[in-house]
Motif scaffolding. Structure first.
Motif, PDB file in Angstrom:
ATOM      1  N   SER A 217       0.839  -1.127  -0.021  1.00 52.90           N
ATOM      2  CA  SER A 217       0.131   0.172  -0.054  1.00 52.90           C
ATOM      3  C   SER A 217       0.988   1.118  -0.090  1.00 52.90           C
ATOM      4  O   SER A 217       1.907   1.343   0.537  1.00 52.90           O
ATOM      5  CB  SER A 217      -0.865   0.039   1.268  1.00 52.90           C
ATOM      6  N   THR A 218       0.583   2.296  -1.014  1.00 54.17           N
ATOM      7  CA  THR A 218       1.255   3.562  -0.801  1.00 54.17           C
ATOM      8  C   THR A 218       0.171   4.618  -1.173  1.00 54.17           C
ATOM      9  O   THR A 218      -0.978   4.300  -1.172  1.00 54.17           O
ATOM     10  CB  THR A 218       2.136   3.598  -2.172  1.00 54.17           C
ATOM     11  N   VAL A 219       0.684   5.853  -0.943  1.00 55.66           N
ATOM     12  CA  VAL A 219      -0.104   7.013  -1.403  1.00 55.66           C
ATOM     13  C   VAL A 219      -0.142   6.970  -2.846  1.00 55.66           C
ATOM     14  O   VAL A 219       0.714   6.732  -3.501  1.00 55.66           O
ATOM     15  CB  VAL A 219       0.418   8.244  -0.777  1.00 55.66           C
ATOM     16  N   ARG A 220      -1.324   7.447  -3.212  1.00 56.73           N
ATOM     17  CA  ARG A 220      -1.468   7.001  -4.824  1.00 56.73           C
ATOM     18  C   ARG A 220      -0.559   8.252  -5.609  1.00 56.73           C
ATOM     19  O   ARG A 220      -0.228   7.861  -6.498  1.00 56.73           O
ATOM     20  CB  ARG A 220      -2.699   7.786  -5.221  1.00 56.73           C
ATOM     21  N   LYS A 221      -0.335   9.325  -5.093  1.00 55.07           N
ATOM     22  CA  LYS A 221       0.721  10.311  -5.711  1.00 55.07           C
ATOM     23  C   LYS A 221       1.620  10.612  -4.728  1.00 55.07           C
ATOM     24  O   LYS A 221       1.705  11.371  -3.717  1.00 55.07           O
ATOM     25  CB  LYS A 221      -0.157  11.612  -5.805  1.00 55.07           C
ATOM     26  N   ALA A 222       2.708   9.961  -4.964  1.00 62.62           N
ATOM     27  CA  ALA A 222       3.829   9.827  -4.030  1.00 62.62           C
ATOM     28  C   ALA A 222       4.751  11.210  -4.433  1.00 62.62           C
ATOM     29  O   ALA A 222       5.044  11.552  -5.512  1.00 62.62           O
ATOM     30  CB  ALA A 222       4.887   8.737  -4.144  1.00 62.62           C
ATOM     31  N   ASP A 223       5.239  11.610  -3.570  1.00 59.41           N
ATOM     32  CA  ASP A 223       5.774  12.975  -3.515  1.00 59.41           C
ATOM     33  C   ASP A 223       7.401  12.714  -3.171  1.00 59.41           C
ATOM     34  O   ASP A 223       7.737  11.522  -2.411  1.00 59.41           O
ATOM     35  CB  ASP A 223       5.553  14.141  -2.563  1.00 59.41           C
ATOM     36  N   ARG A 224       8.272  13.576  -3.281  1.00 54.18           N
ATOM     37  CA  ARG A 224       9.788  13.376  -2.743  1.00 54.18           C
ATOM     38  C   ARG A 224       9.647  13.616  -1.167  1.00 54.18           C
ATOM     39  O   ARG A 224       9.005  14.359  -0.813  1.00 54.18           O
ATOM     40  CB  ARG A 224      10.593  14.397  -3.519  1.00 54.18           C
ATOM     41  N   LEU A 225      10.794  13.001  -0.505  1.00 54.33           N
ATOM     42  CA  LEU A 225      10.919  12.948   0.886  1.00 54.33           C
ATOM     43  C   LEU A 225      11.448  14.506   1.323  1.00 54.33           C
ATOM     44  O   LEU A 225      12.117  15.018   0.713  1.00 54.33           O
ATOM     45  CB  LEU A 225      11.839  12.128   1.213  1.00 54.33           C
ATOM     46  N   ASP A 226      10.870  14.973   2.264  1.00 52.84           N
ATOM     47  CA  ASP A 226      11.299  16.269   2.875  1.00 52.84           C
ATOM     48  C   ASP A 226      12.549  16.075   3.470  1.00 52.84           C
ATOM     49  O   ASP A 226      12.542  15.963   4.674  1.00 52.84           O
ATOM     50  CB  ASP A 226      10.076  16.983   3.752  1.00 52.84           C
ATOM     51  N   LEU A 227      13.553  16.245   2.846  1.00 53.41           N
ATOM     52  CA  LEU A 227      15.155  15.866   3.342  1.00 53.41           C
ATOM     53  C   LEU A 227      15.276  16.785   4.618  1.00 53.41           C
ATOM     54  O   LEU A 227      15.920  16.658   5.462  1.00 53.41           O
ATOM     55  CB  LEU A 227      16.104  15.933   2.292  1.00 53.41           C
ATOM     56  N   THR A 228      14.917  18.249   4.336  1.00 54.20           N
ATOM     57  CA  THR A 228      15.096  19.053   5.483  1.00 54.20           C
ATOM     58  C   THR A 228      14.603  19.066   6.524  1.00 54.20           C
ATOM     59  O   THR A 228      15.003  19.159   7.680  1.00 54.20           O
ATOM     60  CB  THR A 228      14.738  20.637   4.908  1.00 54.20           C
ATOM     61  N   GLY A 229      13.208  18.611   6.353  1.00 55.67           N
ATOM     62  CA  GLY A 229      12.666  18.037   7.759  1.00 55.67           C
ATOM     63  C   GLY A 229      13.333  16.798   8.167  1.00 55.67           C
ATOM     64  O   GLY A 229      13.162  16.843   9.604  1.00 55.67           O
ATOM     65  N   VAL A 230      13.608  15.914   7.513  1.00 53.25           N
ATOM     66  CA  VAL A 230      14.404  14.893   8.045  1.00 53.25           C
ATOM     67  C   VAL A 230      15.580  15.193   9.059  1.00 53.25           C
ATOM     68  O   VAL A 230      15.706  14.853  10.013  1.00 53.25           O
ATOM     69  CB  VAL A 230      14.833  14.064   6.930  1.00 53.25           C
ATOM     70  N   LEU A 231      16.413  16.340   8.437  1.00 47.35           N
ATOM     71  CA  LEU A 231      17.440  16.368   9.097  1.00 47.35           C
ATOM     72  C   LEU A 231      17.205  17.346  10.504  1.00 47.35           C
ATOM     73  O   LEU A 231      17.641  16.998  11.329  1.00 47.35           O
ATOM     74  CB  LEU A 231      18.517  17.355   8.190  1.00 47.35           C
ATOM     75  N   LEU A 232      16.152  18.047  10.425  1.00 40.05           N
ATOM     76  CA  LEU A 232      15.865  19.133  11.349  1.00 40.05           C
ATOM     77  C   LEU A 232      15.161  18.223  12.630  1.00 40.05           C
ATOM     78  O   LEU A 232      15.470  18.545  13.755  1.00 40.05           O
ATOM     79  CB  LEU A 232      14.761  20.123  11.041  1.00 40.05           C
ATOM     80  N   SER A 233      14.425  17.275  12.048  1.00 39.21           N
ATOM     81  CA  SER A 233      13.620  16.357  13.014  1.00 39.21           C
ATOM     82  C   SER A 233      14.668  15.406  13.914  1.00 39.21           C
ATOM     83  O   SER A 233      14.798  15.313  15.222  1.00 39.21           O
ATOM     84  CB  SER A 233      12.709  15.286  12.636  1.00 39.21           C
ATOM     85  N   ALA A 234      15.838  14.938  13.307  1.00 42.31           N
ATOM     86  CA  ALA A 234      16.769  14.201  13.803  1.00 42.31           C
ATOM     87  C   ALA A 234      17.788  14.959  14.620  1.00 42.31           C
ATOM     88  O   ALA A 234      18.134  14.459  15.593  1.00 42.31           O
ATOM     89  CB  ALA A 234      17.868  13.800  12.587  1.00 42.31           C
ATOM     90  N   LEU A 235      18.089  16.223  14.189  1.00 42.71           N
ATOM     91  CA  LEU A 235      18.636  17.134  14.943  1.00 42.71           C
ATOM     92  C   LEU A 235      18.172  17.482  16.389  1.00 42.71           C
ATOM     93  O   LEU A 235      18.812  17.424  17.228  1.00 42.71           O
ATOM     94  CB  LEU A 235      19.071  18.451  14.158  1.00 42.71           C
TER      95      LEU A 235
END
Length: 495
Positions: A217-235
């Motif tokens: 199962s996936t979202v019908r319209k897949a978007d690109r991963l928010d890399l800035t959000g990934v880095l900020l959340s990890a930090l």
């Protein structure tokens, strides 16, 4: 759960907004649905097991590897920290690239890391392998709740989440039991190593059966991963958790408070970034938190994880160092708690959502009362407290906690749109793992600050009694936060 119910629901994914018309599934379809559910629950079981499997084995690991107090703490934190950092990203990756695919990738990483744990000869390699295990779990676990969320509806949904809660309850206590029994057995002269090596065949089974039976199962319209959000959340997570974990070892120098402040700033920047990204594939769909049901459920899950991280870590040390129990007898204490927890989770599963928030709230109150009784007993009995004497409060603590997990997950996610299932699952699981990491870090302030790693029985008993006051306060907060959940059973999840 009946095979027809499972077969009927397992064919739905969020690729299609409309549910198929009810039909009677073939026996083969029903069996495939049962196997898919089993694979998902076993994946969740492995995650929770490996949070706690080291607890009763800690003294043996410390003796075998020469690990100091800091390394011992990082055997737990090194696992929960990358999980807490990566769950939101893992959930979003499942939404975008396929939940089954990301589940299997995470299983490969976790299984390989478990093998490395079993082969480790020193604390550095073991901690590194634990970190890698956490990375695998961060990919695996959001897919479990997300797949359950988009697959089941109505009473079948409540039953599936009830089984999920029962697995959580089983794993929370089965880990320390397995750790104690396998360490005591010293299979093939391997001491504590089988507690990790057992994951290898289980992980291979999840890979083989998951690839065959778990629906994609996936979202019908897949978007690109928010890399800035990934880095900020990890930090943000690292900057907050690292000083909480290490601060007591360095007597709380200025850099600890500077890191905490920087973590809060990073969190604020993350929230601002996610606000600007709404409508453009954000990492965290902030509208989810407009729902009192979801935001309150996530906060309650955080409290649940915090009290578990604090209680289970210190309880095993109290049993072995404060009361002088062997790993085997400490494992028997966890068996008592597991029996109560399974009973509570079974009651929750059978209720199938009929009592809404009243059931998990009753569980929190039962656990609170039993925890208070246990504290009074531990204070009065001191070194003479025996396993049979503590049976009643320990079983009741487990019974109360077992009534919380499944209903809390069910009601917190019930109104989440299917296209946000992975993100919501990642956030909900992050709350649990972040809570466990915070609870483990809190042991530095309320337990290790008193014992300073000393094996002195009196110090360990006194420190544990102090811990019970903290756990009681967290249970009261958990009970209060569950007022955000619906008073009556609500409808199926939104599409």
């Amino acid at each position: 759960m009946s095979s027809s119910a499972l077969g009927n629901e397992s064919q739905h994914t969020d690729q299609r907004p409309d549910r198929p018309a009810p039909h009677r599934p073939s026996p083969r379809t029903a069996l495939a649905a049962r196997i898919a559910l089993l694979v998902l629950l076993v994946a969740e079981l492995m995650d929770i097991l490996d949070q706690s499997v080291v607890l009763t084995a800690l003294p043996a690991i410390q003796e075998s590897t020469g690990a100091g107090p800091a390394a011992v703490q990082w055997l737990t934190t090194g696992y929960t920290l990358p999980v807490a950092v990566g769950l939101i990203t893992g959930g979003r990756l499942g939404d975008l690239h396929g939940r089954r695919r990301i589940l299997l990738v995470g299983t490969v990483v976790f299984t390989a890391a478990s093998l490395l744990c079993g082969l480790a000869t020193g604390p550095g390699v073991l901690i590194g392998a634990r970190v890698l295990q956490g990375v695998g779990v961060a990919l695996m676990i959001p897919q479990v709740l997300a797949t359950l969320h988009v697959t089941f509806a109505g009473q079948n949904r409540s039953k599936a989440f009830g089984l999920y809660g029962a697995v959580l309850s089983l794993a929370n206590v089965l880990g320390p039991v397995m750790g104690g029994l396998l360490t005591e057995a010293d299979l093939f002269g391997l001491s504590w190593r089988p507690i990790f090596l057992v994951n290898v065949p289980v992980g291979l089974a999840v890979l083989l059966l998951g690839r065959r039976f778990v629906p994609e199962s996936t979202v019908r319209k897949a978007d690109r991963l928010d890399l800035t959000g990934v880095l900020l959340s990890a930090l943000a997570v690292v900057l907050i958790l690292f000083p909480l974990t290490e601060g007591h070892l360095h007597h709380w120098p200025l850099w600890c408070f500077a890191m905490l402040a920087a973590g809060l700033v990073a969190l604020g920047i993350l929230l601002r970034h996610q606000h600007l990204k709404q409508g453009r594939a954000p990492l965290v769909p902030l509208p989810l938190f407009r729902s009192r049901q979801f935001s309150g459920g996530v906060a309650a899950q955080l409290m649940h994880g915090l009290l578990c991280g604090l209680f289970f870590m210190t309880w095993t040390l109290y049993l072995q160092r404060g009361l002088g129990m062997s790993p085997f007898h400490a494992a028997l204490a966890f068996v008592l708690l597991s029996l109560g927890e399974l009973a509570g989770a079974t009651l929750a599963a059978k209720s199938a959502g009929r009592f809404a928030r009243r059931l998990p709230q009753a569980g929190a109150l039962i656990a609170l009362a039993a925890m208070a009784a246990y504290g009074l007993q531990a204070d009065a009995g001191r070194a003479d407290l025996t396993l049979p004497a503590m049976t009643a409060p320990v079983v009741l603590i487990g019974f109360g906690l077992g009534m919380v997990s499944g209903p809390l997950a069910d009601m917190s996610l019930a109104r989440v749109p299917h296209q946000d299932a992975g993100s919501a699952s990642g956030l909900f699981n992050t709350a649990m793992h972040l809570g466990i990491a915070l609870g483990t870090a809190l042991t530095a302030l309320v337990f290790f600050a008193t014992t300073d790693g000393s094996p002195d029985a009196g110090l360990n008993r006194d420190a544990f009694i102090d811990v019970l006051w903290w756990v009681g306060a967290l249970l009261a907060l958990l009970w209060a936060l569950m007022f955000c959940l619906p008073e009556r059973a609500n409808s199926a999840p939104g599409d």
